[in-house]
Write a protein that holds these residues in place. Structure first.
Motif, PDB file in Angstrom:
ATOM      1  N   GLU A  59       5.142   2.948 -23.954  1.00 36.02           N
ATOM      2  CA  GLU A  59       4.772   3.812 -22.845  1.00 36.02           C
ATOM      3  C   GLU A  59       6.047   4.267 -22.159  1.00 36.02           C
ATOM      4  O   GLU A  59       7.030   3.530 -22.094  1.00 36.02           O
ATOM      5  CB  GLU A  59       3.892   3.056 -21.847  1.00 36.02           C
ATOM      6  N   LEU A  60       6.033   5.482 -21.659  1.00 33.65           N
ATOM      7  CA  LEU A  60       7.170   6.009 -20.915  1.00 33.65           C
ATOM      8  C   LEU A  60       6.924   5.822 -19.424  1.00 33.65           C
ATOM      9  O   LEU A  60       5.803   5.994 -18.946  1.00 33.65           O
ATOM     10  CB  LEU A  60       7.368   7.497 -21.204  1.00 33.65           C
ATOM     11  N   TYR A  61       7.984   5.496 -18.699  1.00 36.93           N
ATOM     12  CA  TYR A  61       7.896   5.361 -17.253  1.00 36.93           C
ATOM     13  C   TYR A  61       8.963   6.233 -16.611  1.00 36.93           C
ATOM     14  O   TYR A  61      10.074   6.354 -17.118  1.00 36.93           O
ATOM     15  CB  TYR A  61       8.111   3.903 -16.822  1.00 36.93           C
ATOM     16  N   GLY A  62       8.626   6.822 -15.495  1.00 31.80           N
ATOM     17  CA  GLY A  62       9.581   7.594 -14.714  1.00 31.80           C
ATOM     18  C   GLY A  62       9.903   6.827 -13.441  1.00 31.80           C
ATOM     19  O   GLY A  62       9.005   6.454 -12.697  1.00 31.80           O
ATOM     20  N   TYR A  63      11.171   6.577 -13.228  1.00 32.56           N
ATOM     21  CA  TYR A  63      11.621   5.833 -12.049  1.00 32.56           C
ATOM     22  C   TYR A  63      12.250   6.795 -11.047  1.00 32.56           C
ATOM     23  O   TYR A  63      13.100   7.600 -11.407  1.00 32.56           O
ATOM     24  CB  TYR A  63      12.647   4.777 -12.458  1.00 32.56           C
ATOM     25  N   ASP A  64      11.821   6.688  -9.800  1.00 37.37           N
ATOM     26  CA  ASP A  64      12.375   7.504  -8.724  1.00 37.37           C
ATOM     27  C   ASP A  64      13.177   6.603  -7.787  1.00 37.37           C
ATOM     28  O   ASP A  64      12.667   5.574  -7.326  1.00 37.37           O
ATOM     29  CB  ASP A  64      11.263   8.199  -7.930  1.00 37.37           C
ATOM     30  N   PHE A  65      14.417   7.007  -7.545  1.00 43.33           N
ATOM     31  CA  PHE A  65      15.317   6.235  -6.697  1.00 43.33           C
ATOM     32  C   PHE A  65      15.752   7.068  -5.503  1.00 43.33           C
ATOM     33  O   PHE A  65      15.762   8.297  -5.559  1.00 43.33           O
ATOM     34  CB  PHE A  65      16.567   5.810  -7.480  1.00 43.33           C
ATOM     35  N   LEU A  66      16.154   6.377  -4.462  1.00 40.67           N
ATOM     36  CA  LEU A  66      16.699   7.009  -3.268  1.00 40.67           C
ATOM     37  C   LEU A  66      18.034   6.359  -2.967  1.00 40.67           C
ATOM     38  O   LEU A  66      18.184   5.138  -3.133  1.00 40.67           O
ATOM     39  CB  LEU A  66      15.742   6.787  -2.086  1.00 40.67           C
ATOM     40  N   LEU A  67      18.997   7.161  -2.539  1.00 40.73           N
ATOM     41  CA  LEU A  67      20.275   6.636  -2.061  1.00 40.73           C
ATOM     42  C   LEU A  67      20.325   6.838  -0.559  1.00 40.73           C
ATOM     43  O   LEU A  67      20.096   7.948  -0.080  1.00 40.73           O
ATOM     44  CB  LEU A  67      21.452   7.365  -2.699  1.00 40.73           C
ATOM     45  N   ASP A  68      20.614   5.764   0.171  1.00 40.98           N
ATOM     46  CA  ASP A  68      20.690   5.906   1.615  1.00 40.98           C
ATOM     47  C   ASP A  68      22.094   6.367   2.020  1.00 40.98           C
ATOM     48  O   ASP A  68      22.961   6.603   1.172  1.00 40.98           O
ATOM     49  CB  ASP A  68      20.247   4.627   2.329  1.00 40.98           C
ATOM     50  N   GLU A  69      22.319   6.484   3.303  1.00 42.00           N
ATOM     51  CA  GLU A  69      23.590   7.027   3.794  1.00 42.00           C
ATOM     52  C   GLU A  69      24.787   6.134   3.474  1.00 42.00           C
ATOM     53  O   GLU A  69      25.935   6.585   3.528  1.00 42.00           O
ATOM     54  CB  GLU A  69      23.507   7.281   5.291  1.00 42.00           C
ATOM     55  N   ASP A  70      24.515   4.879   3.121  1.00 44.26           N
ATOM     56  CA  ASP A  70      25.583   3.961   2.715  1.00 44.26           C
ATOM     57  C   ASP A  70      25.674   3.821   1.200  1.00 44.26           C
ATOM     58  O   ASP A  70      26.309   2.900   0.696  1.00 44.26           O
ATOM     59  CB  ASP A  70      25.358   2.578   3.341  1.00 44.26           C
ATOM     60  N   PHE A  71      25.008   4.717   0.483  1.00 45.76           N
ATOM     61  CA  PHE A  71      24.991   4.755  -0.974  1.00 45.76           C
ATOM     62  C   PHE A  71      24.366   3.502  -1.586  1.00 45.76           C
ATOM     63  O   PHE A  71      24.733   3.088  -2.681  1.00 45.76           O
ATOM     64  CB  PHE A  71      26.394   5.015  -1.546  1.00 45.76           C
ATOM     65  N   ARG A  72      23.413   2.922  -0.872  1.00 46.34           N
ATOM     66  CA  ARG A  72      22.616   1.827  -1.448  1.00 46.34           C
ATOM     67  C   ARG A  72      21.444   2.449  -2.178  1.00 46.34           C
ATOM     68  O   ARG A  72      20.826   3.401  -1.709  1.00 46.34           O
ATOM     69  CB  ARG A  72      22.124   0.879  -0.352  1.00 46.34           C
TER      70      ARG A  72
END
Length: 83
Positions: A59-72
């Motif tokens: 199965e394929l999965y799509g991962y969504d990420f966010l970078l905060d203002e401190d690049f975490r």
């Protein structure tokens, strides 16, 4: 969707251009954390991933990420069949 996907190299170019003082390296600083998030999500749900015990399937999965203002890096969501 057109316009919201960058290659790793393009994203590094964006970081270098818009945040040069941060000296953020995608490969060194961000990608390892993204991999940790992916592995942790798979380990947390492994019992439910192939509940029917099918062999020779994937199965394929799509991962969504966010970078905060401190690049975490933060995992926002995981989508099945992302296309």
């Amino acid at each position: 969707e057109d316009g919201n996907t960058l290659s790793f190299a393009q994203f590094q170019d964006h970081l270098d251009e818009h945040h040069p003082d941060a000296r953020v390296s995608f490969r060194r600083d961000l990608f390892p954390r993204m991999k940790e998030c992916v592995v942790d999500s798979l380990l947390a749900t492994k019992a439910a991933l192939n509940a029917n015990g099918r062999r020779h399937c994937f199965e394929l999965y799509g991962y969504d990420f966010l970078l905060d203002e401190d690049f975490r890096c933060w995992l926002l969501e995981v989508n099945t069949n992302p296309f």
